[in-house]
Design an enzyme around this catalytic site. Structure first.
Site, PDB file in Angstrom:
ATOM      1  N   GLU A  62      -4.518  -7.269   5.048  1.00  0.00           N
ATOM      2  CA  GLU A  62      -3.675  -6.116   5.401  1.00  0.00           C
ATOM      3  C   GLU A  62      -2.821  -6.480   6.616  1.00  0.00           C
ATOM      4  O   GLU A  62      -3.305  -7.067   7.580  1.00  0.00           O
ATOM      5  CB  GLU A  62      -4.558  -4.907   5.727  1.00  0.00           C
ATOM      6  CG  GLU A  62      -3.752  -3.650   6.041  1.00  0.00           C
ATOM      7  CD  GLU A  62      -4.644  -2.431   6.284  1.00  0.00           C
ATOM      8  OE1 GLU A  62      -5.801  -2.609   6.700  1.00  0.00           O
ATOM      9  OE2 GLU A  62      -4.171  -1.300   6.051  1.00  0.00           O
ATOM     10  N   TYR A  91      -3.023  11.666   6.136  1.00  0.00           N
ATOM     11  CA  TYR A  91      -3.336  10.286   6.461  1.00  0.00           C
ATOM     12  C   TYR A  91      -2.318   9.324   5.819  1.00  0.00           C
ATOM     13  O   TYR A  91      -1.997   9.446   4.644  1.00  0.00           O
ATOM     14  CB  TYR A  91      -4.752   9.893   5.974  1.00  0.00           C
ATOM     15  CG  TYR A  91      -4.919   8.411   6.109  1.00  0.00           C
ATOM     16  CD1 TYR A  91      -5.143   7.852   7.365  1.00  0.00           C
ATOM     17  CD2 TYR A  91      -4.710   7.560   5.025  1.00  0.00           C
ATOM     18  CE1 TYR A  91      -5.186   6.488   7.533  1.00  0.00           C
ATOM     19  CE2 TYR A  91      -4.766   6.190   5.182  1.00  0.00           C
ATOM     20  CZ  TYR A  91      -5.003   5.667   6.437  1.00  0.00           C
ATOM     21  OH  TYR A  91      -5.019   4.310   6.616  1.00  0.00           O
ATOM     22  N   ASP A 135      -5.055   3.894  -0.338  1.00  0.00           N
ATOM     23  CA  ASP A 135      -6.226   4.179   0.508  1.00  0.00           C
ATOM     24  C   ASP A 135      -6.567   5.663   0.398  1.00  0.00           C
ATOM     25  O   ASP A 135      -5.755   6.521   0.769  1.00  0.00           O
ATOM     26  CB  ASP A 135      -5.884   3.811   1.963  1.00  0.00           C
ATOM     27  CG  ASP A 135      -7.101   3.804   2.869  1.00  0.00           C
ATOM     28  OD1 ASP A 135      -8.153   4.339   2.489  1.00  0.00           O
ATOM     29  OD2 ASP A 135      -6.975   3.245   3.990  1.00  0.00           O
ATOM     30  N   GLU A 177      -8.977   2.135  -2.268  1.00  0.00           N
ATOM     31  CA  GLU A 177      -9.744   1.826  -1.052  1.00  0.00           C
ATOM     32  C   GLU A 177     -10.501   3.067  -0.572  1.00  0.00           C
ATOM     33  O   GLU A 177      -9.945   4.169  -0.565  1.00  0.00           O
ATOM     34  CB  GLU A 177      -8.743   1.372   0.010  1.00  0.00           C
ATOM     35  CG  GLU A 177      -9.319   1.144   1.385  1.00  0.00           C
ATOM     36  CD  GLU A 177      -8.239   0.668   2.350  1.00  0.00           C
ATOM     37  OE1 GLU A 177      -7.202   0.109   1.899  1.00  0.00           O
ATOM     38  OE2 GLU A 177      -8.417   0.863   3.562  1.00  0.00           O
ATOM     39  N   GLU A 198     -14.042  -1.027   5.937  1.00  0.00           N
ATOM     40  CA  GLU A 198     -13.382  -1.085   7.249  1.00  0.00           C
ATOM     41  C   GLU A 198     -14.193  -0.390   8.347  1.00  0.00           C
ATOM     42  O   GLU A 198     -14.021  -0.715   9.518  1.00  0.00           O
ATOM     43  CB  GLU A 198     -11.953  -0.531   7.183  1.00  0.00           C
ATOM     44  CG  GLU A 198     -11.879   0.957   6.914  1.00  0.00           C
ATOM     45  CD  GLU A 198     -10.444   1.453   6.799  1.00  0.00           C
ATOM     46  OE1 GLU A 198      -9.637   0.794   6.127  1.00  0.00           O
ATOM     47  OE2 GLU A 198     -10.135   2.491   7.388  1.00  0.00           O
ATOM     48  N   ARG A 226     -13.811  -5.195   3.159  1.00  0.00           N
ATOM     49  CA  ARG A 226     -12.670  -4.955   4.061  1.00  0.00           C
ATOM     50  C   ARG A 226     -13.021  -4.974   5.545  1.00  0.00           C
ATOM     51  O   ARG A 226     -12.258  -4.488   6.370  1.00  0.00           O
ATOM     52  CB  ARG A 226     -12.043  -3.590   3.721  1.00  0.00           C
ATOM     53  CG  ARG A 226     -11.474  -3.603   2.343  1.00  0.00           C
ATOM     54  CD  ARG A 226     -10.166  -2.921   2.137  1.00  0.00           C
ATOM     55  NE  ARG A 226      -9.621  -2.157   3.207  1.00  0.00           N
ATOM     56  CZ  ARG A 226      -8.626  -2.569   3.993  1.00  0.00           C
ATOM     57  NH1 ARG A 226      -8.111  -3.776   3.843  1.00  0.00           N
ATOM     58  NH2 ARG A 226      -8.160  -1.783   4.930  1.00  0.00           N
ATOM     59  N   HIS A 230      -9.243   6.956   1.911  1.00  0.00           N
ATOM     60  CA  HIS A 230      -9.759   7.283   3.241  1.00  0.00           C
ATOM     61  C   HIS A 230     -10.992   8.182   3.194  1.00  0.00           C
ATOM     62  O   HIS A 230     -11.082   9.167   3.936  1.00  0.00           O
ATOM     63  CB  HIS A 230      -8.646   7.894   4.116  1.00  0.00           C
ATOM     64  CG  HIS A 230      -8.598   7.307   5.495  1.00  0.00           C
ATOM     65  ND1 HIS A 230      -8.937   8.022   6.612  1.00  0.00           N
ATOM     66  CD2 HIS A 230      -8.279   6.078   5.936  1.00  0.00           C
ATOM     67  CE1 HIS A 230      -8.810   7.251   7.682  1.00  0.00           C
ATOM     68  NE2 HIS A 230      -8.413   6.059   7.298  1.00  0.00           N
ATOM     69  N   TRP A 232     -12.011  12.678   7.592  1.00  0.00           N
ATOM     70  CA  TRP A 232     -10.609  12.279   7.853  1.00  0.00           C
ATOM     71  C   TRP A 232     -10.350  10.892   7.271  1.00  0.00           C
ATOM     72  O   TRP A 232     -11.160  10.022   7.358  1.00  0.00           O
ATOM     73  CB  TRP A 232     -10.297  12.252   9.363  1.00  0.00           C
ATOM     74  CG  TRP A 232      -8.900  11.732   9.562  1.00  0.00           C
ATOM     75  CD1 TRP A 232      -7.738  12.388   9.303  1.00  0.00           C
ATOM     76  CD2 TRP A 232      -8.530  10.428  10.010  1.00  0.00           C
ATOM     77  NE1 TRP A 232      -6.656  11.584   9.570  1.00  0.00           N
ATOM     78  CE2 TRP A 232      -7.119  10.367   9.997  1.00  0.00           C
ATOM     79  CE3 TRP A 232      -9.256   9.284  10.409  1.00  0.00           C
ATOM     80  CZ2 TRP A 232      -6.413   9.217  10.367  1.00  0.00           C
ATOM     81  CZ3 TRP A 232      -8.563   8.166  10.770  1.00  0.00           C
ATOM     82  CH2 TRP A 232      -7.149   8.137  10.751  1.00  0.00           C
ATOM     83  N   ARG A 248       0.857  -1.193   0.000  1.00  0.00           N
ATOM     84  CA  ARG A 248       0.000   0.000   0.000  1.00  0.00           C
ATOM     85  C   ARG A 248       0.885   1.231   0.000  1.00  0.00           C
ATOM     86  O   ARG A 248       1.804   1.331   0.823  1.00  0.00           O
ATOM     87  CB  ARG A 248      -0.896  -0.008   1.243  1.00  0.00           C
ATOM     88  CG  ARG A 248      -1.920   1.098   1.252  1.00  0.00           C
ATOM     89  CD  ARG A 248      -2.690   1.145   2.559  1.00  0.00           C
ATOM     90  NE  ARG A 248      -2.085   2.061   3.497  1.00  0.00           N
ATOM     91  CZ  ARG A 248      -2.735   2.678   4.485  1.00  0.00           C
ATOM     92  NH1 ARG A 248      -4.029   2.434   4.676  1.00  0.00           N
ATOM     93  NH2 ARG A 248      -2.124   3.502   5.293  1.00  0.00           N
TER      94      ARG A 248
END
Ligand code: EZ4
Ligand code: CO
Length: 403
Positions: A340, A159, A211, A237, A263, A284, A213, A403, A147
């Site tokens: 992950e 991030y 990612d 992601e 997630e 995820r 996010h 975030w 990643r």
């Protein structure tokens, strides 16, 4: 095998973890992870005040009935706090059942479908040069999937990018959330140069993940996917905010880039349209945040009907207990995709003694009965809880952003 005690521990070996230990009348123990990063004490109180008293005297073998009792019995079903608490109980009961059977947990989930669990590692850097060094380090460790997260000029900490040389950890041991700056246009201009540099240095074979996010609008995400297609990402992601499942329908209309999400989901219903309408390629969710092994297995079985594969969230804020549970499920599932792997802080090894092992880009849960994790209570007591909130993002004009 009746439940005699259910104890909750909040420890902070490098970062905070919420651990449930269920003890049976015949002296066995089972472990569950209930860590909800930045909101740990809410789950600890939920478990201690509302769940532990209900467990005493119950049959520890009755996993399904206990799951339904805690889920339906609460009336206010779902939500991250409730589902992390249920997850911890469910995981602890699976640990107990497998220990009683004298088998590693994956055997009770149908046995191994593969020899090892392929993992991806994290690489990051404030600059592209630093990121490339970090990717090289992961490749040297044996990862074939990495990643990549890079700093964006002018934004300061973002991030996924570590402060110093250590691994990235977003939660900060301070009273109030750290504030990060965000600029979507600067990010969208920068990220193709990151992918180009990684492909240029490491060639076409490396699986490269990224990612986002939850930071883009659906149309921004569609454009990003189309722009990055030439670099053949393994996935993008969380391209859009998680609450809006239809956002990914719009993204799908514009790009074939593989999409991963889940997630922050806590039940199969968060995936209702995503799975049925085939809007994602990887699911995820984690054992810890999606109601335990019982519930996550159902999510992945449902996803399998639509050729969607698993990619269990594995940040350092899933404890070694929750991570071990994921590895047993990964080994047993047919539609496993990738796991992950973000190593835990060094101090966590004092508290959690684990049977799982990493080698050559892959993990194995080990052959110890149950989850293969032992919890060292005195060591945990040496690392008391310390508040550590996650950051918030603000735009240049001060507006709060995802975030
Ligand atoms: O930000 O687990 O893919 N991994 C992630 C994580 C999450 C943290 C939040 O607690 O997005 O790094
Ligand atoms: Co993520």
């Amino acid at each position: 095998m009746k439940i005699a005690a259910a104890d909750v521990f909040v420890s902070s070996p490098g970062r905070n973890y919420v651990t449930l230990r269920v003890t049976t009348d015949d002296g066995r123990t089972g472990l569950g992870d209930a860590t909800l990063n930045g909101r740990e004490l809410a789950v600890a109180a939920y478990l201690r005040e509302h769940v532990a008293p209900l467990l005493i005297g119950r049959d520890a073998h009755a996993i399904e009935d206990t799951w339904q009792y805690l889920y339906r019995g609460v009336y206010w079903r779902r939500g991250p706090v409730t589902m992390a608490a249920i997850a911890a109980v469910d995981t602890a009961l699976w640990d107990l059942k497998a220990k009683a059977a004298g088998m590693p947990l994956y055997q009770l989930l149908g046995g191994a479908s593969r020899t090892h669990v392929r993992a991806y590692g994290h690489a990051n850097g404030g600059t592209i040069e630093e990121l490339l060094e970090s990717v090289a380090a992961r490749v040297a460790e044996g990862f074939g999937a990495v990643r990549v997260q890079a700093g964006v000029a002018g934004l300061g900490p973002v991030y996924g990018v570590a402060d110093g040389d250590g691994p990235y950890e977003p939660a900060r041991r301070q009273a109030t959330p750290p504030v990060e700056r965000w600029d979507t246009r600067a990010y969208l201009r920068h990220i193709p140069t990151v992918f180009a540099a990684v492909r240029d240095r490491f060639g076409p074979e490396l699986d490269v993940l990224h990612d986002v996010h939850h930071r883009l609008t659906p149309m921004q995400a569609a454009r990003l996917g189309a722009t990055l297609e030439e670099f053949d990402p393994y996935w993008l992601e969380d391209v859009t905010p998680a609450e809006n499942q239809e956002a990914l329908a719009l993204v799908r209309r514009h790009t074939t880039v593989p999409i991963a999400t889940g997630e922050v989901f806590n039940t199969v219903l968060d995936y209702q349209y995503l799975i049925r309408d085939q809007l994602i390629d990887f699911a995820r969710s984690s054992v810890t945040h999606a109601g335990g092994i019982t519930a996550l297995r159902r999510i992945f079985d449902h996803a399998a009907l639509y050729q969607i594969r698993s990619a269990v969230h594995g940040p350092s804020d899933i404890s070694p207990v929750g991570f071990a549970a994921a590895l047993h499920l990964d080994l047993a599932l047919h539609n496993f995709g990738i796991q992950e792997y973000m190593p835990h802080p060094a101090e966590a090894a004092e508290v959690f003694h684990v049977a799982y092992r990493y080698a050559d880009g892959a993990l194995h849960p080990g052959e110890a009965p149950g989850l293969g994790v032992e919890f060292d209570e005195p060591a945990a007591a040496r690392h008391p809880y310390r508040p550590a909130p996650l950051p918030v993002c603000r735009l240049a004009d001060g507006t709060v952003h995802d975030w």
